[in-house]
Scaffold this motif. Structure first.
Motif, PDB file in Angstrom:
ATOM      1  N   UNK A 100     -15.921 -96.739  11.577  1.00 58.27           N
ATOM      2  CA  UNK A 100     -14.622 -96.214  11.131  1.00 58.27           C
ATOM      3  C   UNK A 100     -14.671 -94.688  11.042  1.00 58.27           C
ATOM      4  N   UNK A 101     -15.785 -94.164  10.573  1.00 59.27           N
ATOM      5  CA  UNK A 101     -15.903 -92.705  10.438  1.00 59.27           C
ATOM      6  C   UNK A 101     -15.900 -92.034  11.817  1.00 59.27           C
ATOM      7  N   UNK A 102     -16.619 -92.620  12.760  1.00 54.91           N
ATOM      8  CA  UNK A 102     -16.667 -92.018  14.095  1.00 54.91           C
ATOM      9  C   UNK A 102     -15.294 -92.090  14.765  1.00 54.91           C
ATOM     10  N   UNK A 103     -14.547 -93.166  14.467  1.00 50.90           N
ATOM     11  CA  UNK A 103     -13.207 -93.297  15.057  1.00 50.90           C
ATOM     12  C   UNK A 103     -12.210 -92.292  14.466  1.00 50.90           C
ATOM     13  N   UNK A 104     -12.530 -91.818  13.277  1.00 55.97           N
ATOM     14  CA  UNK A 104     -11.665 -90.802  12.637  1.00 55.97           C
ATOM     15  C   UNK A 104     -11.738 -89.464  13.346  1.00 55.97           C
ATOM     16  N   UNK A 105     -12.805 -89.265  14.126  1.00 61.50           N
ATOM     17  CA  UNK A 105     -13.064 -87.985  14.801  1.00 61.50           C
ATOM     18  C   UNK A 105     -13.055 -86.841  13.800  1.00 61.50           C
ATOM     19  N   UNK A 106     -13.976 -86.918  12.897  1.00 64.93           N
ATOM     20  CA  UNK A 106     -14.096 -85.872  11.887  1.00 64.93           C
ATOM     21  C   UNK A 106     -14.345 -84.524  12.554  1.00 64.93           C
ATOM     22  N   UNK A 107     -13.997 -83.453  11.852  1.00 66.19           N
ATOM     23  CA  UNK A 107     -14.310 -82.133  12.398  1.00 66.19           C
ATOM     24  C   UNK A 107     -15.490 -81.558  11.604  1.00 66.19           C
ATOM     25  N   UNK A 108     -15.977 -80.433  12.052  1.00 67.91           N
ATOM     26  CA  UNK A 108     -17.089 -79.782  11.342  1.00 67.91           C
ATOM     27  C   UNK A 108     -18.365 -79.861  12.157  1.00 67.91           C
ATOM     28  N   UNK A 109     -19.381 -79.155  11.665  1.00 71.18           N
ATOM     29  CA  UNK A 109     -20.660 -79.104  12.381  1.00 71.18           C
ATOM     30  C   UNK A 109     -21.178 -80.510  12.638  1.00 71.18           C
ATOM     31  N   UNK A 110     -21.623 -80.731  13.854  1.00 67.76           N
ATOM     32  CA  UNK A 110     -22.277 -81.995  14.178  1.00 67.76           C
ATOM     33  C   UNK A 110     -21.324 -83.127  14.529  1.00 67.76           C
ATOM     34  N   UNK A 111     -20.010 -82.845  14.626  1.00 68.14           N
ATOM     35  CA  UNK A 111     -19.063 -83.931  14.873  1.00 68.14           C
ATOM     36  C   UNK A 111     -18.300 -83.800  16.199  1.00 68.14           C
ATOM     37  N   UNK A 112     -18.617 -82.773  16.984  1.00 67.47           N
ATOM     38  CA  UNK A 112     -17.907 -82.621  18.262  1.00 67.47           C
ATOM     39  C   UNK A 112     -18.439 -83.621  19.282  1.00 67.47           C
ATOM     40  N   UNK A 113     -17.644 -83.931  20.300  1.00 70.06           N
ATOM     41  CA  UNK A 113     -18.078 -84.742  21.454  1.00 70.06           C
ATOM     42  C   UNK A 113     -18.719 -86.067  21.052  1.00 70.06           C
ATOM     43  N   UNK A 114     -18.049 -86.826  20.193  1.00 69.30           N
ATOM     44  CA  UNK A 114     -18.512 -88.159  19.764  1.00 69.30           C
ATOM     45  C   UNK A 114     -19.826 -88.143  19.009  1.00 69.30           C
TER      46      UNK A 114
END
Ligand code: ADP
Ligand code: AMP
Length: 227
Positions: A100-114
């Motif tokens: 669920x967290x990955x599907x949210x596409x969080x922003x911030x360091x370490x969260x770009x490009x899946x």
């Protein structure tokens, strides 16, 4: 592995087992006795490094109170008795929360490009769940181990118990939790120590001092990893 190679390997049944998350996802397990300060330090690390913090205990308490849950009673009994909730329940809850967290596409360091970075707090508490998670869900990069004495933990838990409303922050449950920790969780820490994955931090000192040491250890870790 390039997609075409992947497909050929699949067709020839050469593919090794695939877990849900690959190396794009950084997983740090957070262990230590009850009251050692895991949750407190995880909250700080979320601020420092944009981690998603998933506490196994919090997920289990939420499932316990979820209307229609078939595990409510089982979880309540395990928590009160300080025993380990069966791995099928705990690992699934974690996997679901990570997805669920990955599907949210969080922003911030370490969260770009899946990509993603997770602190999995209070897990794995037993060897079988460590194995199940690493086989089915993903590999752990490291284990943060907050260590202190039982006296310190007892004092902190009793203090927390004055306001936490938790059914297990009382002397009787705490004793049982200490036993479970010694018998079931210490072997997990020893296992990861042998793999050279454990970062042990003395959590007997002030929250701020523990935080500074932890922050610097995690910064080192992340500078050498993918996410
Ligand atoms: P855990 O998640 O390991 O069970 P918590 O982070 O909830 O532990 O901490 C247990 C209690 O001790 C909390 O009330 C917290 O505020 C307090 N605490 C945590 N770390 C420290 C510390 N280094 N010094 C003093 N109190 C602390
Ligand atoms: P915590 O919130 O981490 O103190 O955990 C509270 C209780 O939840 C524990 O005493 C266990 O009964 C249960 N629990 C927490 N984490 C796990 C886990 N990884 N596996 C099984 N049960 C757990």
């Amino acid at each position: 592995m390039p997609v075409i190679v992947d497909k050929i390997a699949d067709a020839l049944h050469l593919q090794s087992h695939k877990s849900t998350f690959d190396s794009n996802v950084t997983v740090i397990f957070v262990l230590g006795g009850p009251g050692a300060g895991k949750g407190t330090q995880c909250a700080r690390l979320v601020e420092d490094f944009a981690f998603c913090h998933l506490s196994a205990g919090d997920l289990l308490r939420a499932e316990q109170h979820r209307e229609g849950s078939e595990y409510g009673q089982l979880i309540q009994t395990c928590i009160k008795e300080g025993t380990i909730v069966p791995m099928e329940v705990t690992v699934k809850l974690l996997e679901k929360a990570m997805t669920a967290t990955l599907e949210e596409h969080k922003s911030g360091d370490g969260w770009a490009d899946s990509r993603g970075r997770f602190l999995i707090d209070g897990f794995p508490r037993k060897m079988d769940q460590a194995e199940m998670f690493e086989h089915d869900v993903g590999k752990a990069t490291a284990v943060l181990f907050f260590s202190t004495t039982q006296e310190v933990m007892l004092e902190r838990l009793l203090e927390r118990g004055k306001t936490s409303g938790r059914e297990d922050d009382n002397v009787e449950s705490i004793k049982k939790r200490f036993n479970t920790y010694k018998d079931q969780t210490m072997p997990v820490i020893k296992h990861y120590e042998k793999l050279g994955k454990v970062i042990e931090i003395d959590s007997s000192v002030s929250i701020e001092e523990v935080h500074q040491k932890t922050k610097s250890a995690v910064a080192n870790l992340l500078s050498g990893s993918t996410a």
